[in-house]
Design an enzyme around this catalytic site. Structure first.
Site, PDB file in Angstrom:
ATOM      1  N   GLU A  25       0.854  -1.142  -0.002  1.00 35.18           N
ATOM      2  CA  GLU A  25       0.146   0.231   0.072  1.00 35.18           C
ATOM      3  C   GLU A  25       0.929   1.218   0.022  1.00 35.18           C
ATOM      4  O   GLU A  25       1.820   1.215   0.700  1.00 35.18           O
ATOM      5  CB  GLU A  25      -0.870   0.162   1.249  1.00 35.18           C
ATOM      6  CG  GLU A  25      -1.956   0.978   1.059  1.00 35.18           C
ATOM      7  CD  GLU A  25      -2.946   1.249   2.418  1.00 35.18           C
ATOM      8  OE1 GLU A  25      -3.946   1.600   2.093  1.00 35.18           O
ATOM      9  OE2 GLU A  25      -2.452   0.665   3.315  1.00 35.18           O
ATOM     10  N   GLY A 161       3.447   1.987  11.275  1.00 36.23           N
ATOM     11  CA  GLY A 161       3.131   0.992  12.316  1.00 36.23           C
ATOM     12  C   GLY A 161       3.023  -0.220  12.016  1.00 36.23           C
ATOM     13  O   GLY A 161       3.396  -1.227  12.888  1.00 36.23           O
ATOM     14  N   MET A 163       0.535  -2.993   8.687  1.00 39.60           N
ATOM     15  CA  MET A 163      -0.078  -3.002   7.501  1.00 39.60           C
ATOM     16  C   MET A 163      -1.003  -4.154   7.715  1.00 39.60           C
ATOM     17  O   MET A 163      -0.982  -5.304   7.879  1.00 39.60           O
ATOM     18  CB  MET A 163       0.934  -3.097   6.360  1.00 39.60           C
ATOM     19  CG  MET A 163       0.326  -3.378   4.991  1.00 39.60           C
ATOM     20  SD  MET A 163      -0.596  -2.047   4.535  1.00 39.60           S
ATOM     21  CE  MET A 163      -2.032  -2.581   3.549  1.00 39.60           C
ATOM     22  N   GLU A 164      -2.280  -3.866   7.102  1.00 39.81           N
ATOM     23  CA  GLU A 164      -3.428  -4.742   7.288  1.00 39.81           C
ATOM     24  C   GLU A 164      -3.646  -5.949   6.274  1.00 39.81           C
ATOM     25  O   GLU A 164      -4.810  -6.350   6.003  1.00 39.81           O
ATOM     26  CB  GLU A 164      -4.666  -4.036   7.390  1.00 39.81           C
ATOM     27  CG  GLU A 164      -5.288  -3.476   6.285  1.00 39.81           C
ATOM     28  CD  GLU A 164      -4.752  -1.927   5.713  1.00 39.81           C
ATOM     29  OE1 GLU A 164      -5.543  -1.094   4.988  1.00 39.81           O
ATOM     30  OE2 GLU A 164      -3.860  -1.593   6.573  1.00 39.81           O
ATOM     31  N   ASN A 165      -2.374  -6.283   5.449  1.00 43.19           N
ATOM     32  CA  ASN A 165      -2.761  -7.238   4.440  1.00 43.19           C
ATOM     33  C   ASN A 165      -3.673  -8.295   4.929  1.00 43.19           C
ATOM     34  O   ASN A 165      -3.441  -8.881   6.115  1.00 43.19           O
ATOM     35  CB  ASN A 165      -1.437  -8.013   4.035  1.00 43.19           C
ATOM     36  CG  ASN A 165      -0.409  -6.890   3.943  1.00 43.19           C
ATOM     37  OD1 ASN A 165      -0.314  -6.068   3.328  1.00 43.19           O
ATOM     38  ND2 ASN A 165       0.747  -7.113   5.142  1.00 43.19           N
ATOM     39  N   HIS A 197      -6.958  -1.928  15.450  1.00 43.80           N
ATOM     40  CA  HIS A 197      -7.021  -0.923  14.252  1.00 43.80           C
ATOM     41  C   HIS A 197      -6.802  -1.966  12.945  1.00 43.80           C
ATOM     42  O   HIS A 197      -7.711  -2.012  11.929  1.00 43.80           O
ATOM     43  CB  HIS A 197      -5.893   0.010  14.000  1.00 43.80           C
ATOM     44  CG  HIS A 197      -5.973   1.087  12.863  1.00 43.80           C
ATOM     45  ND1 HIS A 197      -6.408   2.170  12.820  1.00 43.80           N
ATOM     46  CD2 HIS A 197      -5.183   0.571  11.783  1.00 43.80           C
ATOM     47  CE1 HIS A 197      -6.035   2.648  11.594  1.00 43.80           C
ATOM     48  NE2 HIS A 197      -5.600   1.743  10.797  1.00 43.80           N
ATOM     49  N   GLU A 198      -5.757  -2.933  12.757  1.00 42.49           N
ATOM     50  CA  GLU A 198      -5.163  -3.768  11.699  1.00 42.49           C
ATOM     51  C   GLU A 198      -6.362  -4.696  11.560  1.00 42.49           C
ATOM     52  O   GLU A 198      -6.765  -5.208  10.425  1.00 42.49           O
ATOM     53  CB  GLU A 198      -4.119  -4.232  11.837  1.00 42.49           C
ATOM     54  CG  GLU A 198      -2.748  -3.356  12.046  1.00 42.49           C
ATOM     55  CD  GLU A 198      -2.739  -2.123  11.139  1.00 42.49           C
ATOM     56  OE1 GLU A 198      -3.380  -2.374   9.718  1.00 42.49           O
ATOM     57  OE2 GLU A 198      -2.370  -0.999  11.183  1.00 42.49           O
ATOM     58  N   HIS A 201      -9.608  -3.569   9.775  1.00 38.74           N
ATOM     59  CA  HIS A 201      -9.599  -3.469   8.436  1.00 38.74           C
ATOM     60  C   HIS A 201      -9.881  -4.790   7.641  1.00 38.74           C
ATOM     61  O   HIS A 201     -10.148  -4.728   6.443  1.00 38.74           O
ATOM     62  CB  HIS A 201      -7.843  -3.026   8.005  1.00 38.74           C
ATOM     63  CG  HIS A 201      -7.484  -1.712   8.000  1.00 38.74           C
ATOM     64  ND1 HIS A 201      -8.308  -0.647   7.482  1.00 38.74           N
ATOM     65  CD2 HIS A 201      -6.655  -1.129   8.546  1.00 38.74           C
ATOM     66  CE1 HIS A 201      -7.945   0.460   7.792  1.00 38.74           C
ATOM     67  NE2 HIS A 201      -6.818   0.198   8.419  1.00 38.74           N
TER      68      HIS A 201
END
Length: 764
Positions: A25, A161, A163-165, A197-198, A201
């Site tokens: 991203e 911080g 990444m929501e892969n 948070h992740e 997503h």
């Protein structure tokens, strides 16, 4: 640190090795494989990796086959299950050496946390949070988690911080790993928030994806709001919603009051423009307006609307309007009309309010204007907002006596049965995204509520923050705010102190340009020493998370300001720590390190650098890196700056070392700026086209307060362009000019006030 890249790590025996990891991203999947690299062009992915057989290989989905590779017996081919229909920026693969801990969530999903070898223990906290969070979101959205597994993995060199892969979430080590003995309370809280948070997503962003980057804010604003809901569910003792106000809400308002802010929804045409919008507007203002919207709709209808939205658009793409439509259908309220005023135009309103007692009723006159950091709005056609306003009184400070939607420039409101001695307050819970300016009579009646704590904590915080920003904008005088700050002597709440501390920090930085910097340090000591004495150095039985955060904050503030008793105790404890007699608890390390460095010498710095080298945990290395800038002597400052670019500091952490120097002292600010200019090529090559370049620039120049510095910064970046940081540079120049104006306007009266306080100290 983007595309398919190598990440350097050190094995327990000290050997340097590399892992292969991805970060796609926003627009970097195209660096790894040819693709239509846009969020709306979704596909399924069949991934296989050919890897050394002693390495862990991971991707979005579960492994379905491992077979020997024909040409080389040391290599295997690992095949993963087909993914659901998804966007390219969420594809991920990792090859490296990792240990893991695993569990099943109560809805049957296999959850693993992958850690560096030998540190599996440090994955347990995140594992617990993840296992609690998945069922929470499943219930909240009423949509099951769509994949068979989810992995959370710590990556050594990582720019963001996390990444929501989808199914394989990557993290900085400090955002995932917790060591029960060596991690401080704020790290635990940070890990809980980032995991929340992740994982949000996985539904909001991954299952339903934004149509185009213009709607990035939907992903990020939403996840930045719901992470708090999730942490509040897992850890009610964190009082996390109060912390939201100082961490996100006030930060967003600070940026959004600038002429160089931008609307939440931004049109995006070029990849460098995508990088630029990963900022406090997309995340923090986004989260703040969603919090306001949730409050306006009510939880039940909000959930219903979320479920309609996720069900209708799953495996597809959606735009902001689609979410409004679902929430409008669920609530029957004019959501699109209200929210367009918050997402399509930049800025937010200042609500001016005055009151008049008419027999047993209170008449309020409200008016709205755009709030500007430079003072009252001047210009034709002032933008208008549709503002959900709540009004409370001293009769019941925790419930709204009245809720209205202010949809015009001016409004009168009558509150029935309010006695003349009762106060009236707007914006209960500091939920509405606006600032309030009270008439002086209304403000006078609210101030005792700070001293006697009858106003709820988040309202005390909001009141103080509004006043501080009005002073900063020149609408009221800074001395007025200093007087209000002194009313916080009995304050028990961590977050209220944290916000107060931030604002005093901004003021200290401003006054470092004057010859009475010492006087403001005296003021800081006066404000913080009573609470410092009450708390002491050691945790008392029955204390919790927030007490630990407060103690660290207060001791750090007193130590930095040179409070004699605090400084002596910090030096004593530091000596014991270094000699191994009595190791400092994790929560006391930052304040102690900061204090001894700021009032130390070259030997102190050498000891700190040695501790840095010995630290096994990235959290401890970061803790030290962030305080190194407190050093005061010019040659030691140079030493710290050189260290920032050395092999000892991971590339994503260099920025906080340089930023720490710039924020540490007046000389540090000049030295850091010179260092950035001298090393621009290397820094730009490292961080270009990512948000770290913006962060570096912001941290290093925003403390200046001389008009000509704004010109110098602007000129430097005209000849050394940094496209993805263009807006940040404009914001920094604007802030420098605002600082200079503030100093010209108020420095003399602040000085007089501080001198007069010294002559006749206030009695407690």
């Amino acid at each position: 640190m983007k595309g398919f890249y190598r990440s350097k790590y050190t094995t327990p025996s000290g050997e340097v090795r590399y892992a292969a990891v991805t970060q796609f991203e926003a627009t970097d999947a195209r660096r790894a494989f040819p693709c239509w690299d846009e969020p709306a062009i979704k596909a399924t992915f069949d991934i296989s990796l050919v890897v050394p057989k002693d390495r862990v290989a991971l991707s979005n989905m579960n492994v379905i086959d491992r077979k020997p590779y024909p040409d080389d017996e040391n290599v295997v081919e690992v095949k993963f299950a087909r993914t659901p229909v998804m966007s390219t920026y969420l594809v991920a693969f990792v090859v490296g050496e990792y240990d893991f801990v695993e569990t099943r969530s109560k809805d049957g999903v296999c959850v693993r946390v992958y850690t560096p070898v030998g540190k599996a223990e440090q994955g347990k906290f995140a594992l617990e949070v993840a296992a609690k969070t998945l069922p929470f979101y499943k219930d909240y959205f009423n949509v099951p988690y769509p994949l068979p597994k989810i992995d959370l993995i710590a990556i050594a060199d990582f720019a963001a911080g996390a990444m929501e892969n989808w199914g394989l979430v990557t993290y900085r080590e400090t955002a995932l790993l917790i060591d029960p003995k060596n991690s401080c309370s704020s790290s635990r809280q940070w890990v809980a928030l980032v995991v929340g948070h992740e994982l949000a997503h996985q539904w909001f962003g991954n299952l339903v994806t934004m149509e185009w980057w213009t709607h990035l804010w939907l992903n990020e604003g939403f996840a930045s709001w719901i992470e708090y809901l999730c942490v509040d569910h897992c850890f009610p003792e964190y009082d996390i919603w109060t912390q939201f106000v100082s961490a996100d809400y006030t930060r967003a308002q600070e940026l959004d009051a600038l002429d160089n802010s931008h609307p939440i929804e931004v049109s995006v045409g070029h990849p460098s423009e995508v990088d630029e919008i990963f900022d406090a507007i997309s995340y923090s203002k986004g989260a703040s307006v969603i919090r306001m919207l949730h409050d306006y709709i009510g939880d039940k209808d909000f959930k219903k609307g979320m479920n309609m939205y996720l069900t209708k658009f799953q495996q597809k793409n959606a735009a902001t309007e689609d979410l409004w439509e679902s929430l409008e259908n669920a609530s029957g309220k004019p959501i699109a009309a209200v929210m367009n005023t918050w997402t399509k135009q930049m800025g937010f309103p200042l609500i001016y309010v005055e009151a008049e007692q008419i027999e047993d009723d209170r008449l309020l006159r409200l008016s709205q204007r755009k709030f500007c950091a430079s003072g009252p709005y001047v210009g034709e056609d002032c933008p208008q907002w549709m503002v959900p306003i709540t009004i409370s009184t001293s009769e019941d400070s925790s419930h709204a006596k009245m809720k209205i939607l202010m949809d015009k420039p001016e409004m009168n409101v009558v509150l029935k049965d309010v006695k003349p001695d009762q106060w009236v307050k707007l914006n209960l819970g500091t939920v509405g995204f606006y600032r309030t300016q009270y008439s002086s009579a209304m403000l006078e009646s609210l101030l005792p509520g700070i001293r006697d704590l009858s106003l709820p904590p988040v309202d005390r915080l909001g009141l103080q923050n509004d006043l501080f920003s009005l002073a900063r904008a020149g609408i009221i005088s800074t001395v007025e705010v200093l007087k209000v700050m002194e009313a916080f002597v009995n304050e028990p709440n961590y977050t209220v102190w944290s916000d107060l501390s931030c604002n005093l920090g901004i003021l200290s930085t401003l006054l470092s340009h004057t010859d009475f910097y010492e006087e403001i340090q005296e003021f800081v000591k006066d404000v913080f020493s009573p609470i410092g004495e009450r708390l002491g150095w050691d945790p008392k039985p029955g204390e919790g998370h927030l007490d630990a955060l407060l103690r660290g904050l207060v001791l750090g503030k007193l130590g930095k300001a040179g409070h004699k008793a605090t400084l002596e105790e910090a030096r004593r404890r530091f000596k014991d720590h270094v000699e191994g007699k009595q190791i400092l608890s994790a929560d006391l390390r930052s304040p102690v390190y900061l204090t001894v460095l700021k009032h130390g010498d070259g030997t102190t710095l050498d000891i700190m650098l040695k501790l840095h080298k010995q630290a096994d945990m990235q959290e401890e290395k970061n803790r030290i890196e962030r305080v190194l800038g407190a050093t005061l002597s010019p040659e030691l400052i140079q030493k710290v700056l050189t260290f920032a670019l050395s092999e000892e500091v991971r590339p994503q952490d260099t920025v906080s070392v340089i930023g720490g120097v710039a924020g540490g002292s007046k000389h540090g600010r000049k030295a850091a700026w010179k260092f950035i200019k001298d090393n621009w090529e290397e820094l730009y090559n490292r961080y270009q086209g990512g948000f770290l370049i913006s962060r570096l620039i912001k941290l290093s120049v925003e403390g200046f307060a001389v008009d000509k510095m704004a010109g110098e910064v602007k000129a430097f970046f005209e000849s050394h362009p940094a496209p993805s940081a263009e807006r940040t540079i404009q914001q920094c120049c604007e802030n420098i000019l605002l600082n200079a104006a503030w100093l010209k306007r108020d420095a003399e009266s602040i000085h007089q006030y501080l001198l007069q306080r010294k002559a006749s100290p206030p009695t407690a």
